[in-house]
Design a protein around this motif. Sequence first.
Motif, short mmCIF file in Angstrom:
data_model
loop_
_atom_site.label_atom_id
_atom_site.label_comp_id
_atom_site.label_asym_id
_atom_site.label_seq_id
_atom_site.Cartn_x
_atom_site.Cartn_y
_atom_site.Cartn_z
N VAL A 72 0.78 -1.20 0.02
CA VAL A 72 -0.07 -0.21 0.07
C VAL A 72 0.82 1.29 -0.15
O VAL A 72 0.57 2.15 -0.56
N THR A 73 1.94 1.29 0.82
CA THR A 73 2.91 2.24 0.64
C THR A 73 3.39 2.63 -0.51
O THR A 73 3.62 3.78 -1.13
N GLU A 74 3.85 1.45 -1.46
CA GLU A 74 4.11 1.92 -2.83
C GLU A 74 3.08 2.34 -3.77
O GLU A 74 3.43 3.05 -4.66
N GLN A 75 1.83 1.95 -3.48
CA GLN A 75 0.89 2.44 -4.06
C GLN A 75 0.60 3.97 -3.79
O GLN A 75 0.43 4.81 -4.74
N ILE A 76 0.69 4.55 -2.59
CA ILE A 76 0.73 5.98 -2.21
C ILE A 76 1.76 6.67 -2.74
O ILE A 76 1.46 7.96 -3.34
N ILE A 77 2.80 6.17 -2.95
CA ILE A 77 4.20 6.80 -3.38
C ILE A 77 3.80 7.12 -4.87
O ILE A 77 3.93 8.17 -5.44
N GLN A 78 3.26 5.88 -5.61
CA GLN A 78 2.83 6.36 -6.98
C GLN A 78 1.84 7.29 -7.21
O GLN A 78 1.79 8.14 -7.98
N LEU A 79 0.78 6.96 -6.47
CA LEU A 79 -0.41 7.85 -6.64
C LEU A 79 -0.10 9.32 -6.38
O LEU A 79 -0.79 10.08 -7.20
N PHE A 80 0.71 9.61 -5.43
CA PHE A 80 0.94 11.01 -5.17
C PHE A 80 2.24 11.61 -5.76
O PHE A 80 2.63 12.55 -5.43
N GLY A 81 3.15 10.76 -6.62
CA GLY A 81 4.32 11.11 -7.24
C GLY A 81 5.38 11.52 -6.13
O GLY A 81 6.05 12.58 -6.11
N GLU A 83 7.91 9.54 -5.50
CA GLU A 83 9.14 8.73 -5.54
C GLU A 83 10.52 9.48 -4.87
O GLU A 83 11.39 8.89 -4.01
N THR A 84 10.65 10.48 -5.35
CA THR A 84 11.94 11.37 -5.14
C THR A 84 11.99 11.67 -3.62
O THR A 84 12.93 11.44 -2.88
N ASP A 85 10.85 12.19 -3.02
CA ASP A 85 10.79 12.79 -1.73
C ASP A 85 10.99 11.37 -0.96
O ASP A 85 11.68 11.57 0.05
N PHE A 86 10.47 10.29 -1.18
CA PHE A 86 10.56 9.13 -0.42
C PHE A 86 12.19 8.59 -0.37
O PHE A 86 12.66 8.34 0.72
N LYS A 87 12.56 8.49 -1.64
CA LYS A 87 14.03 8.24 -1.41
C LYS A 87 15.03 9.07 -0.65
O LYS A 87 15.88 8.84 0.07
N VAL A 88 14.93 10.56 -0.81
CA VAL A 88 15.46 11.36 -0.08
C VAL A 88 15.31 11.11 1.51
O VAL A 88 16.18 11.19 2.25
N ALA A 89 14.03 11.19 1.81
CA ALA A 89 13.80 10.90 3.31
C ALA A 89 14.21 9.57 3.82
O ALA A 89 14.85 9.55 4.94
N ARG A 90 13.99 8.56 3.01
CA ARG A 90 14.82 7.24 3.45
C ARG A 90 16.37 7.50 3.78
O ARG A 90 16.60 7.16 4.71
N HIS A 91 16.89 7.86 2.74
CA HIS A 91 18.34 8.15 2.87
C HIS A 91 18.55 9.02 4.23
O HIS A 91 19.44 8.55 4.92
#
Length: 119
Positions: A72-81, A83-91
């Motif tokens: 579901v997290t991956e769906q939310i990431i895709q739905l709201f675009g 991807e970049t924010d997620f990768k930056v925050a994860r790092h």
Amino acid sequence: MNAKRAAKLMQIASYYGEEKQVCKLIEELGEATSAASEVLMMLSYHELGGKKRDLTARLEHLAGELADVVNVTEQIIQLFGLETDFKVARHAGIQKTLKRIREEEQANETRDEPARRNL
């Protein structure tokens, strides 16, 4: 994420839409929290009778709930675009935690130093 899996997740996300999938994420996070609490309870339970079997079952349950959260997290990431924010925050989160570990290790070394001098 591979293209076939991403397409399947996006098909699900598109069908249900943003609002329902955000609600679904909240539900799945709650279920994962509950499953993690059960694992923690077993890890801190000191009586040995049946612990290993019960822990294995609870870990399997946790794995299933975490899989739901990731999907579901991956769906939310895709739905709201996101991807970049997620990768930056994860790092950034990884770097912050590693920094905290280094600081804790240094503090522990400093605390232990007087005891070593007395030996």
